[in-house]
Design an enzyme around this catalytic site. Sequence first.
Site, short mmCIF file in Angstrom:
data_model
loop_
_atom_site.label_atom_id
_atom_site.label_comp_id
_atom_site.label_asym_id
_atom_site.label_seq_id
_atom_site.Cartn_x
_atom_site.Cartn_y
_atom_site.Cartn_z
N SER A 1 39.99 39.88 51.53
CA SER A 1 40.01 40.56 52.82
C SER A 1 41.43 40.74 53.34
CB SER A 1 39.18 39.78 53.83
OG SER A 1 39.68 38.46 53.96
N LYS B 1 50.64 39.62 44.57
CA LYS B 1 49.64 39.52 45.62
C LYS B 1 50.14 40.35 46.79
CE LYS B 1 46.76 36.13 48.05
NZ LYS B 1 46.48 34.68 48.24
N ALA C 1 44.44 40.33 51.06
CA ALA C 1 45.33 40.84 50.01
C ALA C 1 44.56 41.04 48.73
CB ALA C 1 46.50 39.87 49.79
N GLN C 2 45.19 41.73 47.79
CA GLN C 2 44.60 41.86 46.46
C GLN C 2 45.69 41.62 45.41
OE1 GLN C 2 42.93 45.82 47.03
NE2 GLN C 2 44.30 46.64 45.44
N ASP D 1 41.45 23.88 50.05
CA ASP D 1 40.28 24.59 49.49
C ASP D 1 40.27 24.45 47.97
OD1 ASP D 1 37.98 26.08 49.60
OD2 ASP D 1 39.00 28.01 49.62
#
Length: 550
Positions: free
Chosen positions: A133, A151, A135-136, A286
């Site tokens: 949502s 990124k 970055a890609q 995470d």
Amino acid sequence: MQRDLGRLAQLATILIRHGLGDLIGRLGLTGAARKAGRVLKPSDAVASVDLAPPQRLRMALEEMGPTFVKLGQILSTRADLLPSAYIAELEKLRDRVPPVPFAALLEEVDAERGHPLIDDFVEIDPIPLGAGSIAQVHRARLENGGEVVLKIRRPGIRAKIEADLRLLDWLVDIAMAESAEIRRFRPDDVVAEFARSIRTELDLANECRNAERIAENFRDCVHIHVPRVHWQWTSEIMSVQDVAAGTPGTDLEAARRAGLDLRRIAARGADAMLQMMLKDRFFHADPHPGNVFYLPGDEIVFIDFGMVGHLSRRRRDELVDLLTGIVDRRPEAVTSILLDWADAGANPGLENRIDGFIDRVHGMPLKSLNLSALVLDLVALVRAHDLVLPPDLTMLLKAFTTLDGMGRELDPEFDMVAAAQPFLRRLMLERFSPAQLAHSARGHLLAGAGLMGRLPEDLRRLLIDAQQGKLSFGIEVRKLDHLMDRFDRTITRVTLGILIAALIMGSSIVMTVVGGELPVGLGFFAMAGFSGAVAGGLWLVWSILRGRKD
């Protein structure tokens, strides 16, 4: 907020369509929705109405966009705020968004850099490795043949998120003003924590700084790796790091085929995370399987440091005391720490439940303990007593439970409690070592010396204020106004009672005079006085009974 009313109407429509219109009312936001031009109509709920409420909430957050997907991910760490069914569903939130065309990404990056990005690399694959949502990621090749990942932040994403954050602040202010129940859960703290997290994640250079800090902490550990950062191309909107080679943590079958020892990987991963949490106090928040890779020799690569946690030394020591209190069967110590964390007063009921919790834990073999269930049970006890944990701890507890679940996937016999014991023992020894005690004593002496050094000046200012009449003392007695009001009402009732009694007695005497007629009109006034006294008496009785109910 006029500029954001259109967005508010859009969000309200999404909630209603997923059958969550009542949530708007429970949060006290009905007026805000009407102001946005959206009238709540249950008949609009046409999507997912047959699903359970937690599923509908997850689907609504996904439709609302990146800001609310990230908010849901933060809420999934707050087991002290939400029931377990909602936590389990919100944990499924992942950034599943269609990729942005590569040309659109290049436009913003090229404008920032002042020259075409493609000039810095031999090749860039326009097909993304992944799209989130914010970055890609795209693979690229350097002139020396090395492979890196770019990124790149989505164009215009910061403005969209800032608008949503303004809207969230406004909605929280309304909800807290309308609902005492909502205020109890401190939603302003939750949104503030979320805003800090997502603004940090928007800065891709900050993620690289996190990666380098953790890499430095493991510089002497040969089996833990973090991809190298290429700072010459890294900025707020783009980061460049080496490709994370190896087997993805999500593909355990491939890891087995590669001959990797999953039990050793579980042990090494647990040691690495425990070092981050308890020793370094700066940790990957995470650590799910999608953020790790496994290399030959049972080595581990950690990636994606956009979400990290930090513990103060004091908080870390409190956590150690909490775990030690559970091990040593001291419920009063555990309860005291939990109440301090929640900023709450004495709670005998909580201590009784903590005592039962500890008894249940001690009745189980060590290998049978499930740390995830243990943490969730403890947080459920806190939540049942309307207490809320500090945000930094919920991030840590979330990382603990994620790590425990990941360890059990790698090794069904994985024992997180046993893995943590050496760290806890070492920390306790360090805290009470002669060197640490001397350091603490020196700190207290310096603080005391500083206080004594300031004492003459503080006394001089105090005397000057007293001479100038600026010194005043205030004593606050809680509920004093209420007490005085009740005392005043009591005195009034007593006075009225005396007057009514005198009036009844005087009227009765006049009406029962024997011998001679009463003067003209005196009988009427005697009867009127008696009737008024009876009415006043009845009113006084009614007032007293009503006062008891108050």
